[in-house]
Design an enzyme around this catalytic site. Structure first.
Site, PDB file in Angstrom:
ATOM      1  N   HIS A 180       1.231   4.528  -8.460  1.00 26.66           N
ATOM      2  CA  HIS A 180       2.626   4.638  -8.881  1.00 26.66           C
ATOM      3  C   HIS A 180       2.615   5.063 -10.337  1.00 26.66           C
ATOM      4  CE1 HIS A 180       6.943   3.799  -9.019  1.00 26.66           C
ATOM      5  NE2 HIS A 180       6.684   3.469 -10.272  1.00 26.66           N
ATOM      6  N   CYS A 181       3.259   6.186 -10.647  1.00 25.27           N
ATOM      7  CA  CYS A 181       3.245   6.701 -12.024  1.00 25.27           C
ATOM      8  C   CYS A 181       4.557   6.333 -12.719  1.00 25.27           C
ATOM      9  CB  CYS A 181       3.060   8.220 -12.011  1.00 25.27           C
ATOM     10  SG  CYS A 181       3.099   8.915 -13.673  1.00 25.27           S
ATOM     11  N   VAL A 182       4.454   5.562 -13.809  1.00 24.48           N
ATOM     12  CA  VAL A 182       5.677   5.169 -14.530  1.00 24.48           C
ATOM     13  C   VAL A 182       6.297   6.359 -15.244  1.00 24.48           C
ATOM     14  CG1 VAL A 182       5.050   2.733 -14.838  1.00 24.48           C
ATOM     15  CG2 VAL A 182       4.316   4.415 -16.546  1.00 24.48           C
ATOM     16  N   ASN A 185       8.271   7.914 -12.648  1.00 23.26           N
ATOM     17  CA  ASN A 185       9.055   6.899 -11.935  1.00 23.26           C
ATOM     18  C   ASN A 185       9.017   7.127 -10.428  1.00 23.26           C
ATOM     19  OD1 ASN A 185      10.693   4.620 -11.775  1.00 23.26           O
ATOM     20  ND2 ASN A 185      12.587   5.827 -11.832  1.00 23.26           N
ATOM     21  N   ASN A 186       7.839   7.437  -9.927  1.00 15.90           N
ATOM     22  CA  ASN A 186       7.706   7.730  -8.496  1.00 15.90           C
ATOM     23  C   ASN A 186       6.263   7.435  -8.066  1.00 15.90           C
ATOM     24  OD1 ASN A 186       8.433   8.560  -5.973  1.00 15.90           O
ATOM     25  ND2 ASN A 186       8.608  10.746  -6.481  1.00 15.90           N
TER      26      ASN A 186
END
Ligand SMILES: [Zn+2]
Ligand SMILES: [Zn+2]
Length: 251
Positions: A180-182, A185-186
């Site tokens: 999950h990549c902050v 945001n996805n």
């Protein structure tokens, strides 16, 4: 020395943030996790309770819930870098007769980067639902070591296809889950990994491109000013020829 002091302040801020992040993030049952647990117990003696709770809540909100803060930060950072490039570098480089194509390349990379950033943020990463569960189950074979057949996700109540994983931030199972990549945001999964990769490659290309142009600009300035032929007085009042270390601090 101003530059070095600013750099040291920056370094201390980054290292403190990394330390706080390591201590107050979710800990794993590994050797590193145990060391961090011991470290946090020592650290917590010196930090007031309210500050620990606030830091914990802030990090939880930043890294373990879906939010747009890093998207805004990302756009703000790119905006700041390109504003600086446009107002401080671009016009001077034109006056120094740099190639216009080279100077416009960062803008082209920015457009491509923003396009793939947008796709990475908004594209479905491969969320597993009741309607597509059966088709995803056919894609990869189960190895019966990490990925076991007939295993169900207790949260989604769906059979888990091989190489899928439940994202705890988004609370959904994703096919060929990577992470999950902050920043976008996805989740990064089977259906948006290619966009994310191009986004990263263009980001690296932008950084290298601007670093090369800025370095060439500064070298031109130094050579034109004749600074390399000059001298300066050191802390003891002695005259010294200008060297690389002096030029880096002076620039
Ligand atoms: Zn799930
Ligand atoms: Zn996610």
């Amino acid at each position: 020395m101003d530059f070095l002091i600013l750099f040291l302040v920056y370094l201390v801020c980054v290292l403190t943030s990394v330390l706080l992040l390591c201590i107050y993030s979710k800990r794993t049952h590994t050797v590193a996790g145990e060391i961090l647990t011991d470290g946090s117990q020592v650290f917590s003696r010196f930090v007031p309770g309210w500050l620990q709770r606030t830091t914990q809540r802030a990090f939880h909100h930043l890294f373990h819930t879906r939010n747009c803060i890093f998207i805004i930060l990302h756009l703000a950072l790119e905006g700041a870098v390109y504003s600086e490039y446009t107002w401080e570098i671009f016009h001077y480089c034109l006056e120094l007769e740099f190639s216009l194509y080279h100077l416009l390349l960062p803008y082209l990379l920015l457009i491509i980067n923003l396009f793939f950033f947008f796709l990475s943020c908004t594209t479905n990463p491969g969320v597993i639902t009741k309607s597509n569960e059966a088709s995803f189950l056919q894609v990869y074979d189960y190895d019966e070591v990490i990925f076991l057949k007939n295993l169900k996700c207790p949260t989604c109540d769906l059979r888990k296809p091989a190489r899928s994983k439940h994202c705890r931030v988004c609370n959904r199972c994703v096919h060929r889950f990577d992470h999950h990549c902050v920043w976008v945001n996805n989740c990064i999964g089977a259906l948006n990994a290619r966009y994310f990769l191009i986004y990263l490659l263009t980001l690296i290309a932008m950084a290298v491109n601007i670093a090369v142009i800025t370095s060439a600009f500064l070298i031109h300035l130094v050579l034109l000013s004749g600074m390399t032929l000059g001298t300066y007085l050191d802390d003891h009042g002695q005259e010294q020829p200008v060297d690389i270390a002096f030029l880096i601090q002076g620039i």
